[in-house]
Design a protein around this motif. Structure first.
Motif, PDB file in Angstrom:
ATOM      1  N   UNK A 102      -1.925 -32.963  43.536  1.00 40.76           N
ATOM      2  CA  UNK A 102      -0.662 -33.403  42.933  1.00 40.76           C
ATOM      3  C   UNK A 102       0.242 -34.024  43.997  1.00 40.76           C
ATOM      4  N   UNK A 103       0.327 -33.399  45.164  1.00 41.39           N
ATOM      5  CA  UNK A 103       1.153 -33.954  46.239  1.00 41.39           C
ATOM      6  C   UNK A 103       0.615 -35.315  46.691  1.00 41.39           C
ATOM      7  N   UNK A 112       1.915 -42.670  44.677  1.00 44.25           N
ATOM      8  CA  UNK A 112       2.766 -43.359  43.714  1.00 44.25           C
ATOM      9  C   UNK A 112       4.076 -43.814  44.362  1.00 44.25           C
ATOM     10  N   UNK A 113       4.702 -42.927  45.136  1.00 48.94           N
ATOM     11  CA  UNK A 113       5.972 -43.248  45.768  1.00 48.94           C
ATOM     12  C   UNK A 113       5.827 -44.287  46.882  1.00 48.94           C
ATOM     13  N   UNK A 158       2.843 -32.301  52.119  1.00 46.15           N
ATOM     14  CA  UNK A 158       3.779 -32.633  51.055  1.00 46.15           C
ATOM     15  C   UNK A 158       3.815 -34.131  50.785  1.00 46.15           C
ATOM     16  N   UNK A 159       4.257 -34.462  49.570  1.00 38.93           N
ATOM     17  CA  UNK A 159       4.268 -35.848  49.097  1.00 38.93           C
ATOM     18  C   UNK A 159       5.071 -36.776  50.000  1.00 38.93           C
ATOM     19  N   UNK A 160       6.162 -36.265  50.556  1.00 42.64           N
ATOM     20  CA  UNK A 160       7.000 -37.095  51.427  1.00 42.64           C
ATOM     21  C   UNK A 160       6.234 -37.506  52.687  1.00 42.64           C
ATOM     22  N   UNK A 161       5.458 -36.576  53.232  1.00 44.06           N
ATOM     23  CA  UNK A 161       4.665 -36.871  54.428  1.00 44.06           C
ATOM     24  C   UNK A 161       3.576 -37.897  54.115  1.00 44.06           C
TER      25      UNK A 161
END
Length: 622
Positions: free
Chosen positions: A440-441, A447-448, A558-561
């Protein structure tokens, strides 16, 4: 007699070299023309976009009268023109690539004809060298199989080891060596039937001593123990396979983690060649595992993984200082009684018992002095990689011989429609496992990032089961993303539209990415991947990594990383520098496997040396 055969071989080899260079030039020319065209289109597009901006500003100033009428007519016209340019761009690029592939196909066919002729003359040359033949009449009544060297190839039964050994087998076969390729029943069942049938060598399928329903990699210690005891089974099946028409065995070539081949080679009285599928630094560390143990560097405690005062400088080969986190993940243990650590130590003993050493690497990645540190008692240690590349350039993609599932070719058309260097390719190899939380991350991070992506999502990625993606993810990203189950990785990496690779840093993936000039974002999972990831970043300068994964493989990134890493690789200045370095490594890889290149010549030397070693070797059939 020998001089005549040498002259024949030289002429054929020159012809093969010419076609090989022509083949590379066709691909390079197509890419260059495509790139020039893209630059012109982009320039044209940007100019028209600028005009639209200016006209839009004018529309704000002149809200009425003739100017309003003209703007309403002109702006849509320009928009239509831009759309037309983009469509033409794709059509022209596809036309150029089709023409290049058609020309390449003709060259590949001719190259195949020359390879067959070269194989026949190579066989004759090796026989003359081995026997000291002086009278051509002595060849009368001899069959081709009576003249050949015979190499038995024994992989560790996992895709990442079978594929490079299969590539090496084809390179030796094309030089006149008879090949017997050994597979366990479990591995052979996963092999592509078409690929196996198209091979010019013999397959020998043996049991691994475990029941069919045994989990194998899910019960890794039991599996490794069974493979260590495979020697008597292998010897028995080899002896039974020597039917009429099969040349006597002259050597056994095994990957580095098949210690069972040591006793078999001894009993058969033939040389044992060790083929390291890892980079030279990882290979040296494993080969010197007992030195690491006596020096207190292993077992590795988790709390010491990143400590600067724990660097390793005791290894040969002029290696840079290694971190504890660079070493095999099997070395990460509470104490020396750990089952996997003990297995690695036992294998290390037999990795120092052999007659010849090959390494799947090349000049520009590993220095000759580093490769030479793997020599056993002064025997040759030669870089022969990337072993997949000559086969791939001649139209054989052997990395799909053993495959998890059917390869999805539709993604190649999708890649054709993407802008050059715009796509990030995401794949974690055949063994890496991720949690649903991590998937999910990753999905949200991709996507981001707003980058086009091609994501290989295995059906067993989450503990043997398919993963679950965030709700609506596929729909939201369908215009710039594609998810597939499995692909031909080398083909994907060779496409101009691929500009980056989010990878588990497996050795094969690293070599393929380097050879295609594609920079990497490393996310290692286990085994030797941590060192490859760091060396891609710090030594070979063709990669970057995600923060913290080397010290803790269970870390949820994490997604931000992930978003930050992908953007940095695909959009940032550092990513562009890595692509420049990638082009240099690609050129180096093509050079070493081509006519007169170091890896090309080292393979020729291997065959010559094995022929000499086999002069006094005899098969013990009694």
């Amino acid at each position: 007699m020998t001089d005549i055969v040498v002259d024949w071989l030289d002429e054929i080899q020159k012809a093969r070299g010419k076609y090989f260079l022509d083949l590379s030039k066709v691909h390079d020319d197509a890419n260059m023309v495509t790139k020039e065209l893209e630059n012109e289109i982009i320039k044209w597009y940007n100019e028209e976009v600028e005009w639209v901006k200016r006209l839009t500003q004018m529309r704000e100033v002149q809200k009425c009268g003739v100017m309003k009428f003209l703007l309403e007519k002109l702006v849509p016209s320009l928009d239509d023109n831009i759309l037309y340019v983009c469509q033409q761009n794709v059509e022209w690029r596809n036309l150029l690539m089709r023409q290049a592939y058609e020309e390449s196909a003709k060259l590949v066919n001719r190259l195949g004809e020359l390879s067959n002729l070269f194989t026949a003359y190579s066989t004759l040359f090796l026989y003359i060298s081995r026997t000291g033949l002086t009278d051509p009449k002595q060849l009368q009544g001899k069959k081709m199989n009576d003249l050949q060297l015979h190499a038995v190839m024994v992989p560790f039964p996992v895709q990442g080891n079978i594929n490079p050994l299969m590539n090496l087998a084809h390179l030796l076969s094309s030089r006149g060596v008879f090949i017997t390729f050994v597979n366990t029943e479990c591995s052979h069942n996963r092999m592509s039937t078409a690929a196996a049938e198209s091979s010019k060598f013999k397959f020998l399928v043996i049991p691994d001593g475990l029941p069919p329903d045994h989990g194998r990699f899910s019960k890794l210690p039991e599996y490794l123990n069974a493979l260590e005891k495979l020697g008597p089974i292998l010897e028995h099946h080899l002896l039974c396979s020597l039917t009429d028409g099969t040349p006597p065995i002259t050597c056994i070539i095994s990957v580095n983690f098949m210690s069972c081949t040591y006793e078999v080679a001894n009993k058969l009285g033939v040389p044992r060649v060790i083929f390291w599928t890892m980079c030279a630094a990882s290979s040296i560390a494993q080969c010197n595992a007992h030195l690491l143990l006596s020096s207190g560097h292993i077992p590795v405690k988790v709390e010491n993984l990143k400590k600067a005062d724990k660097v390793i400088t005791c290894l040969p080969g002029n290696l840079p200082p290694l971190l504890p986190s660079d070493l095999f993940s099997f070395y990460r243990a509470a104490d020396t009684s750990d089952v996997l650590l003990q297995w690695a130590l036992r294998e290390s003993e037999f990795q120092n018992k052999g007659d010849y050493v090959l390494v799947n690497t090349f000049d520009g990645v590993d220095a000759p002095e580093t490769v030479s540190a793997l020599s056993i008692n002064g025997c040759p240690a030669l870089a022969v990689g990337p072993v997949f590349l000559p086969n791939f350039l001649e139209g054989r993609d052997l990395n799909g011989v053993v495959s998890l599932s059917e390869q999805d070719e539709s993604c190649l058309k999708w890649l054709d429609a993407q802008e050059p260097g715009s796509v990030i390719y995401v794949s974690f190899g055949s063994l890496a496992v991720k949690s649903n939380e991590q998937l999910e991350e990753l999905a949200v991070g991709l996507e981001k990032s707003e980058q086009p992506f091609l994501w290989v999502l295995r059906m067993d990625i989450v503990g043997g089961k398919p993963g679950t993606l965030p709700e609506g993810f596929v729909e939201r990203t369908k215009d710039r993303g594609l998810i597939v189950k499995w692909v031909s990785q080398v083909k994907v990496l060779s496409y101009p539209s691929v500009g980056g690779f989010l990878t588990h840093s497996g050795r094969n993936s690293c070599l393929e990415s380097m050879s295609m000039g594609v920079p990497m974002l490393g996310w290692p999972y286990f085994f030797d991947q941590f060192l490859d990831c760091r060396f891609c970043k710090d030594m070979w300068k063709i990669g970057m990594d995600l923060e913290g994964v080397a010290a803790d493989e269970s870390l949820v990134v994490e997604r931000e990383e992930i978003e930050k890493g992908v953007r940095k690789l695909m959009e940032g200045r550092e990513g562009e520098e890595l692509r420049k370095r990638g082009r240099e490594l690609k050129e180096a890889a093509f050079k070493v496997v081509g006519e007169g290149g170091s890896s090309f010549l080292n393979l020729n030397r291997l065959i010559h040396d094995i022929a000499q070693l086999s002069k006094t070797a005899s098969l013990k059939t009694a």
